[in-house]
Design a protein around this motif. Structure first.
Motif, PDB file in Angstrom:
ATOM      1  N   ILE A   1       6.176 -34.603  25.380  1.00 50.54           N
ATOM      2  CA  ILE A   1       7.229 -33.677  24.341  1.00 50.54           C
ATOM      3  C   ILE A   1       8.630 -34.375  23.982  1.00 50.54           C
ATOM      4  N   HIS A  12      11.836 -33.371  22.370  1.00 46.49           N
ATOM      5  CA  HIS A  12      12.898 -32.351  21.734  1.00 46.49           C
ATOM      6  C   HIS A  12      13.867 -33.054  20.979  1.00 46.49           C
ATOM      7  N   ILE A  34      16.076 -24.695  24.772  1.00 46.09           N
ATOM      8  CA  ILE A  34      15.064 -25.350  24.860  1.00 46.09           C
ATOM      9  C   ILE A  34      15.032 -26.100  25.870  1.00 46.09           C
ATOM     10  N   SER A  93      14.213 -35.577  25.865  1.00 49.43           N
ATOM     11  CA  SER A  93      15.313 -34.602  24.790  1.00 49.43           C
ATOM     12  C   SER A  93      16.361 -35.568  24.343  1.00 49.43           C
ATOM     13  N   HIS A 116       4.493 -34.955  20.810  1.00 53.06           N
ATOM     14  CA  HIS A 116       4.589 -33.529  20.564  1.00 53.06           C
ATOM     15  C   HIS A 116       6.122 -32.873  20.468  1.00 53.06           C
ATOM     16  N   ILE A 174       9.674 -31.265  19.077  1.00 54.83           N
ATOM     17  CA  ILE A 174      10.059 -29.761  18.963  1.00 54.83           C
ATOM     18  C   ILE A 174      11.188 -29.874  18.080  1.00 54.83           C
ATOM     19  N   PHE A 220       5.157 -28.294  14.804  1.00 56.96           N
ATOM     20  CA  PHE A 220       6.106 -27.078  14.844  1.00 56.96           C
ATOM     21  C   PHE A 220       7.429 -27.439  14.453  1.00 56.96           C
ATOM     22  N   GLY A 250      10.741 -24.720  14.797  1.00 53.52           N
ATOM     23  CA  GLY A 250      11.297 -23.252  15.057  1.00 53.52           C
ATOM     24  C   GLY A 250      12.396 -22.931  14.167  1.00 53.52           C
ATOM     25  N   SER A 271       9.231 -17.813  17.401  1.00 52.70           N
ATOM     26  CA  SER A 271       9.119 -19.225  17.491  1.00 52.70           C
ATOM     27  C   SER A 271       8.659 -19.803  18.553  1.00 52.70           C
ATOM     28  N   LEU A 315       5.290 -22.070  19.510  1.00 49.16           N
ATOM     29  CA  LEU A 315       5.433 -23.117  20.177  1.00 49.16           C
ATOM     30  C   LEU A 315       4.737 -23.160  21.333  1.00 49.16           C
TER      31      LEU A 315
END
Length: 262
Positions: free
Chosen positions: A9, A11, A22, A65, A82, A84, A174, A176, A184, A188
């Motif tokens: 993931i 971010h 988040i 992140s 993935h 965000i 995705f 948001g 959102s 997610l």
């Protein structure tokens, strides 16, 4: 024999777009495999290749992140990213920046901190739109998502940047919307559920928010408009026309996704 695909993931933490909340949600789910990567200075950026190198060099990380990482997504045969990304109404975002910087330490490198501490919102926006202001006040989300500029102090968005940013957002699984945060987060969760079935995302865990701001976007925009006056408000809108277009495009997309998911 091929190596297994690694799910990560990422971010893309756009400044003042609910990123602290988040990150807290992600860290709660991945406390020992959550990493952050930034450049040396607040106005640096990290390319897709640099982000990929960081991920590959840290094989235990499941979440990364970054304020400074830029799209497009890293493409590597061993990785499945993935993303965000959250968007925010740019006029609402400017007031949030003002409130945030008023409470930052004086030792921070942001040039707006002393301005925010010594003037009202109108004075802060006037400075931000002047020659001394930074990209934070002018189509910042478009600049961030387009990823063309390498120094965020002097960055300026073009029509081409807007088209790139818009296209990149359409490709993401995705996107948001800050003022539709709970909805959102539910979207997610649905996007990530096939890969992370045990993921716990609890809406309304709001962190790093400005005290005293209304929960209603319309009320916040009305108050900001009154504080700035028509002339300055129109200048701010003009300086953020690309961000506004991205916001409205994906507010419509967000509403459609919420309808379909039900």
């Amino acid at each position: 024999m091929n190596d297994p695909i690694r799910d990560v993931i990422v971010h893309y933490h756009i400044f003042k777009n609910a990123g602290t909340t988040i990150d807290a949600l992600l860290h709660a789910n991945f406390p020992h495999s959550h990493g952050a990567v930034e450049g040396e200075l607040p106005w640096d950026i990290l390319s897709s290749d640099q982000l990929q190198q960081y991920i590959l060099a840290n094989p235990t990380l499941k979440v990364v992140s970054s304020h400074q990482a830029r799209l497009p997504l890293p493409e590597h045969t061993s990785l499945r990213i993935h993303p965000i990304v959250f968007l925010r109404h740019p006029i609402d975002r400017v007031e949030s920046i003002y409130q945030f910087e008023r409470h930052e330490p004086d030792t921070h490198l942001s040039p707006g901190i002393q301005i925010a501490k010594n003037t009202d919102l109108k004075g802060f926006v006037e400075w931000g739109l002047s020659e001394n202001g930074t990209a934070v006040f002018r189509n910042f989300q478009t600049i961030h998502l387009a990823g063309r500029e390498t120094d965020m102090r002097y960055a300026a968005a073009t029509q081409a940047d807007f088209l790139v940013a818009s296209a990149r957002l359409r490709e993401l699984s995705f996107v948001g919307i800050v003022d539709r945060f709970d909805a959102s987060i539910q979207q997610l969760r649905q996007v990530l559920k096939p890969i992370y079935p045990d993921l716990q995302l609890t809406p309304s865990l709001a962190l790093n928010t400005s005290i005293g701001r209304s929960n209603l976007l319309s009320a916040r925009i009305a108050r900001i408009s009154e504080a700035l006056g028509n002339t300055l408000l129109n200048e701010l809108i003009k300086a953020n026309q690309f961000d506004l277009e991205l916001y409205w495009q994906h507010t419509a997309r967000d509403a459609t996704a919420a309808f379909v998911s039900h």
